[in-house]
Scaffold this motif. Structure first.
Motif, PDB file in Angstrom:
ATOM      1  N   ARG A  20       1.912  -8.334   8.488  1.00 26.05           N
ATOM      2  CA  ARG A  20       0.682  -8.221   7.697  1.00 26.05           C
ATOM      3  C   ARG A  20       0.270  -9.579   7.128  1.00 26.05           C
ATOM      4  O   ARG A  20      -0.907  -9.926   7.115  1.00 26.05           O
ATOM      5  CB  ARG A  20       0.856  -7.175   6.596  1.00 26.05           C
ATOM      6  N   ALA A  24      -8.188  -2.571   8.186  1.00 25.99           N
ATOM      7  CA  ALA A  24      -7.563  -1.256   8.299  1.00 25.99           C
ATOM      8  C   ALA A  24      -6.676  -1.260   9.532  1.00 25.99           C
ATOM      9  O   ALA A  24      -7.038  -1.800  10.579  1.00 25.99           O
ATOM     10  CB  ALA A  24      -8.623  -0.165   8.410  1.00 25.99           C
ATOM     11  N   HIS A  27     -11.830  -6.651   4.563  1.00 26.34           N
ATOM     12  CA  HIS A  27     -11.078  -5.404   4.501  1.00 26.34           C
ATOM     13  C   HIS A  27     -10.519  -5.161   5.890  1.00 26.34           C
ATOM     14  O   HIS A  27     -11.278  -5.127   6.866  1.00 26.34           O
ATOM     15  CB  HIS A  27     -11.962  -4.234   4.063  1.00 26.34           C
ATOM     16  N   SER A  72      -7.961  -7.619   1.777  1.00 19.80           N
ATOM     17  CA  SER A  72      -7.059  -6.495   1.548  1.00 19.80           C
ATOM     18  C   SER A  72      -6.737  -5.829   2.880  1.00 19.80           C
ATOM     19  O   SER A  72      -7.552  -5.836   3.800  1.00 19.80           O
ATOM     20  CB  SER A  72      -7.670  -5.472   0.592  1.00 19.80           C
ATOM     21  N   THR A 120      -5.425  -2.137   4.320  1.00 12.94           N
ATOM     22  CA  THR A 120      -5.179  -0.733   4.050  1.00 12.94           C
ATOM     23  C   THR A 120      -4.458  -0.149   5.254  1.00 12.94           C
ATOM     24  O   THR A 120      -4.930  -0.274   6.382  1.00 12.94           O
ATOM     25  CB  THR A 120      -6.503   0.027   3.821  1.00 12.94           C
ATOM     26  N   GLU A 121      -3.302   0.447   4.998  1.00 13.33           N
ATOM     27  CA  GLU A 121      -2.521   1.054   6.072  1.00 13.33           C
ATOM     28  C   GLU A 121      -2.741   2.564   6.079  1.00 13.33           C
ATOM     29  O   GLU A 121      -2.827   3.183   5.025  1.00 13.33           O
ATOM     30  CB  GLU A 121      -1.039   0.753   5.877  1.00 13.33           C
ATOM     31  N   HIS A 122      -2.824   3.099   7.292  1.00 13.74           N
ATOM     32  CA  HIS A 122      -3.119   4.518   7.460  1.00 13.74           C
ATOM     33  C   HIS A 122      -2.071   5.180   8.349  1.00 13.74           C
ATOM     34  O   HIS A 122      -1.614   4.595   9.326  1.00 13.74           O
ATOM     35  CB  HIS A 122      -4.497   4.696   8.119  1.00 13.74           C
TER      36      HIS A 122
END
Length: 125
Positions: free
Chosen positions: A17, A7, A5, A42, A44-46
């Motif tokens: 990416r 982030a 994962h 995976s 995850t963009e924030h």
């Protein structure tokens, strides 16, 4: 059977990416000897308001910092993990150009009976 994962802050291109995913996969192949096509990752963009990386432990991180969490079989040695950290920093530094200071990695060990990779069975127990 690593599970990753990642982030990061939103706003990077798809190519950026994909370079992260490719670099992580190559690092795991080199350091952990994961089989070909063993890629479960995976990103995850924030938004900036929802992503914070401090400068703790004497590391000056930038807005390009990545938080990488890797869950692996509990059979990995400390030497393999150290090699993995180096491989990740080197590969992500080469492409897409992430500074080593911005690569934060956490490895979680999980017993083999904690994994089901499909069909509702514990393939490794």
């Amino acid at each position: 059977m690593p599970l990753l994962h990642i982030a990061m802050r939103a706003g990077k291109s798809e190519a950026y990416r994909q370079a992260i995913l490719d670099g992580l996969y190559q690092a795991m192949r080199a350091a952990l000897d994961v089989p070909e096509d063993d890629a479960f990752m995976s990103i995850t963009e924030h938004e900036p308001a929802n992503f914070r990386c401090g400068t703790g432990y004497g590391v000056a991180r930038s807005d390009d910092a990545l938080l990488i969490q890797i869950t692996v079989f509990a059979s990995r040695t400390a030497e393999q993990k150290k090699a993995l950290y180096r491989q990740i920093a080197d590969r992500l530094g080469a492409n897409p150009g992430i500074r080593p200071e911005d690569v934060f990695v956490n490895v979680l060990d999980a017993p083999k009976e904690n994994w089901s990779v499909g069909h509702g069975i514990a393939q490794f127990a």
